[in-house]
Design an enzyme around this catalytic site. Structure first.
Site, PDB file in Angstrom:
ATOM      1  N   ASP A   1       0.681  -1.117  -0.053  1.00 53.96           N
ATOM      2  CA  ASP A   1      -0.084  -0.084   0.033  1.00 53.96           C
ATOM      3  C   ASP A   1       0.757   1.190   0.031  1.00 53.96           C
ATOM      4  O   ASP A   1       1.811   1.303   0.875  1.00 53.96           O
ATOM      5  CB  ASP A   1      -0.869   0.007   1.269  1.00 53.96           C
TER       6      ASP A   1
ATOM      7  N   ASP B   1       2.986   5.065  -5.607  1.00 52.86           N
ATOM      8  CA  ASP B   1       2.196   6.346  -5.443  1.00 52.86           C
ATOM      9  C   ASP B   1       3.313   7.400  -5.522  1.00 52.86           C
ATOM     10  O   ASP B   1       3.778   7.905  -4.513  1.00 52.86           O
ATOM     11  CB  ASP B   1       1.535   6.268  -4.070  1.00 52.86           C
TER      12      ASP B   1
ATOM     13  N   HIS C   1      -9.263   4.818  -2.455  1.00 56.47           N
ATOM     14  CA  HIS C   1      -8.506   4.790  -1.138  1.00 56.47           C
ATOM     15  C   HIS C   1      -9.377   5.693  -0.239  1.00 56.47           C
ATOM     16  O   HIS C   1     -10.296   6.356  -0.473  1.00 56.47           O
ATOM     17  CB  HIS C   1      -7.165   5.755  -1.312  1.00 56.47           C
ATOM     18  N   GLY C   2      -9.170   5.742   1.054  1.00 60.55           N
ATOM     19  CA  GLY C   2      -9.696   6.681   1.889  1.00 60.55           C
ATOM     20  C   GLY C   2     -11.280   6.408   2.023  1.00 60.55           C
ATOM     21  O   GLY C   2     -12.018   7.242   2.537  1.00 60.55           O
ATOM     22  N   ALA C   3     -11.481   4.911   2.047  1.00 57.16           N
ATOM     23  CA  ALA C   3     -12.980   4.634   1.847  1.00 57.16           C
ATOM     24  C   ALA C   3     -13.610   4.228   3.430  1.00 57.16           C
ATOM     25  O   ALA C   3     -14.603   3.351   3.082  1.00 57.16           O
ATOM     26  CB  ALA C   3     -13.268   3.332   0.771  1.00 57.16           C
ATOM     27  N   SER C   4     -13.015   4.408   4.492  1.00 55.56           N
ATOM     28  CA  SER C   4     -13.538   4.283   5.676  1.00 55.56           C
ATOM     29  C   SER C   4     -15.085   4.966   5.870  1.00 55.56           C
ATOM     30  O   SER C   4     -14.975   6.100   5.329  1.00 55.56           O
ATOM     31  CB  SER C   4     -12.673   4.302   6.904  1.00 55.56           C
TER      32      SER C   4
ATOM     33  N   ASN D   1     -10.264   0.448  -0.413  1.00 54.61           N
ATOM     34  CA  ASN D   1      -9.398   0.593   0.756  1.00 54.61           C
ATOM     35  C   ASN D   1      -9.774   0.761   1.933  1.00 54.61           C
ATOM     36  O   ASN D   1     -10.314   2.089   2.041  1.00 54.61           O
ATOM     37  CB  ASN D   1      -8.266   1.387   0.637  1.00 54.61           C
TER      38      ASN D   1
ATOM     39  N   ASP E   1      -8.766   1.130   6.190  1.00 52.78           N
ATOM     40  CA  ASP E   1      -8.090   0.709   7.194  1.00 52.78           C
ATOM     41  C   ASP E   1      -8.630   1.478   8.527  1.00 52.78           C
ATOM     42  O   ASP E   1      -8.797   0.731   9.549  1.00 52.78           O
ATOM     43  CB  ASP E   1      -6.705   1.534   6.978  1.00 52.78           C
TER      44      ASP E   1
HETATM   45  P1  13P Z   1      -8.917   4.866   5.246  1.00 55.47           P
HETATM   46  O1  13P Z   1      -8.027   5.808   6.097  1.00 55.47           O
HETATM   47  O2  13P Z   1     -10.259   5.612   4.835  1.00 55.47           O
HETATM   48  O3  13P Z   1      -9.420   3.460   5.993  1.00 55.47           O
HETATM   49  O4  13P Z   1      -8.281   4.470   3.926  1.00 55.47           O
HETATM   50  C1  13P Z   1      -7.352   3.381   3.956  1.00 55.47           C
HETATM   51  C2  13P Z   1      -6.362   3.413   2.771  1.00 55.47           C
HETATM   52  O5  13P Z   1      -6.689   4.269   1.796  1.00 55.47           O
HETATM   53  C3  13P Z   1      -5.352   2.534   2.790  1.00 55.47           C
HETATM   54  O6  13P Z   1      -4.544   2.781   1.375  1.00 55.47           O
HETATM   55  O1  G3H Z   2      -3.364   4.766   3.529  1.00 49.38           O
HETATM   56  C1  G3H Z   2      -2.774   4.481   4.470  1.00 49.38           C
HETATM   57  C2  G3H Z   2      -3.135   3.392   5.381  1.00 49.38           C
HETATM   58  O2  G3H Z   2      -4.036   3.585   6.060  1.00 49.38           O
HETATM   59  C3  G3H Z   2      -2.004   2.956   5.982  1.00 49.38           C
HETATM   60  O3  G3H Z   2      -1.529   3.826   7.052  1.00 49.38           O
HETATM   61  O4  G3H Z   2       0.919   4.309   6.908  1.00 49.38           O
HETATM   62  O5  G3H Z   2      -0.458   4.333   8.910  1.00 49.38           O
HETATM   63  O6  G3H Z   2       0.245   2.365   7.882  1.00 49.38           O
HETATM   64  P1  G3H Z   2      -0.222   3.693   7.729  1.00 49.38           P
HETATM   65 ZN    ZN Z   3      -4.623   4.985   0.928  1.00 54.09          ZN
END
Ligand code: 13P
Ligand code: G3H
Ligand code: ZN
Length: 326
Positions: free
Chosen positions: A96, A118, A228-231, A271, A273
């Site tokens: 990632d 990226d 990305h950023g899909a929480s 994604n 996280d």
């Molecule tokens: P979130 O912060 O929305 O969970 O996104 C995770 C992500 O994009 C990891 O690459």
């Molecule tokens: O997009 C980023 C992920 O949420 C990973 O985060 O770099 O803190 O492990 P991290």
């Molecule tokens: Zn991401």
């Protein structure tokens, strides 16, 4: 190829078939980040139980935290765990937010089946050049490459951008043609972390820029797009954290309705996280508060793992549509 390990030797799959089926079926494959044993167990058992394909994601921060060699062996052990459960779901191991050719190469050589390069914050031509270099190395080993156009805001360990820039649809065709990447992360209004939108309590966050997504789809039809950023930054867990001594401010995430809509489009990988982090933290805070005499980590990490597993089953079934699609 020297001492390199192929992902195939680890029982992993690449994302080619996963994305083809997701595109055809109108759902998205989940990509969940892991840094430790409990997250790995929750992701894999949750996906095995819901019969969903899965992409295990490792960030540079995760590699530093847990040790890169250990993480790879954990993923390999994870595949065995899933097979022992009688499940045949495809499992990909993905880097990632890889930030250099060397890092991507290192992951490919150690058994990753997919890598993200990226370089979206660099000028367009430089992004093309480095992404292309990664593709050449990866494709020779049947490993898939995700690149990014447009920049997502968000501050996490190793992913730091203060401002976001939407993807410019007019750049997409040339980028894909010149790099030969397998999927493309685009910026349509999401960001990393738990503070995605500045909204007052009770207010709805602004909708994602589906107009940009549609324009991208028109330009490169059938090409896998990554979100990305899909929480969703689920209030249930934000409230639990705050109820048991945490101090999270005005958080906001992407609504499930917006995510469901995205999965019906060319978005093939989503994604997540932060939602898992919030769930585990909330449950750990609660478990410790309720049993202040406990000092056995299994008694707070165990419930946290279970909460994450249930969250994953929920996402696969109700948001991404990947359940039953393995
Ligand atoms: P979130 O912060 O929305 O969970 O996104 C995770 C992500 O994009 C990891 O690459
Ligand atoms: O997009 C980023 C992920 O949420 C990973 O985060 O770099 O803190 O492990 P991290
Ligand atoms: Zn991401």
């Amino acid at each position: 190829m020297g001492d390199a390990t192929s992902f195939k030797d680890l029982g992993l799959a690449n994302t080619r078939e996963m994305f083809r089926k997701a595109m055809e079926g109108g759902y998205a494959v989940p990509a969940y980040n892991f840094n430790n044993l409990e997250q790995l167990q929750a992701i894999l058992t949750g996906c095995a139980e819901s019969n969903s394909p899965v992409i295990l994601q490792v960030s540079s921060g995760a590699r530093k935290y847990a040790n890169q060699t250990l993480l790879r062996f954990m993923a390999m052990g994870g595949v065995q765990l899933v097979r022992d459960l009688g499940s045949n779901i495809p499992i990909a191991l993905h880097l990632d937010h890889g930030d250099s050719f060397e890092l991507a190469k290192d992951c490919i050589d150690s058994g990753f089946s997919s890598v993200m390069i990226d370089k979206s914050s660099l000028p367009f031509e430089e992004n093309i050049e480095i992404s292309k270099q990664v593709v050449e190395y990866a494709h020779a080993r049947d490993v898939m490459v995700e690149a990014e156009l447009g920049v997502l805001a968000g501050i996490e360990d190793d992913v730091q951008h203060e401002v976001s820039h939407y993807t410019k649809p007019e750049e997409v065709e040339e980028f894909v043609a010149k790099t030969n990447v397998d999927s493309l992360a685009i910026s349509i209004g999401t960001s990393h972390g738990a503070y995605k939108f500045k909204v007052k309590p009770g207010e709805e966050p602004p909708p994602l820029r589906f107009d940009i997504l549609e324009e991208v789809e028109r330009t490169i039809p059938g090409f896998p797009i990554v979100l990305h950023g899909a929480s969703s930054v689920m209030p249930e867990f934000v409230n639990m954290i705050n109820e048991y001594g945490g101090k999270l401010g005005d958080t906001a995430g992407v609504s499930e309705e917006q995510l469901r809509r995205a999965t019906k489009s060319a978005v093939c990988k989503v994604n997540i996280d932060s939602d898992g982090r919030l769930a585990m933290t909330g449950v750990i805070r609660k478990a410790l508060a309720e049993k202040p005499d406990n000092f056995d980590p299994r008694k707070y990490l165990g419930p946290a793992r279970e909460a994450l597993k249930q969250l994953i089953i929920y996402k696969n079934e109700k948001v991404l549509g990947s359940a039953g699609k393995a």
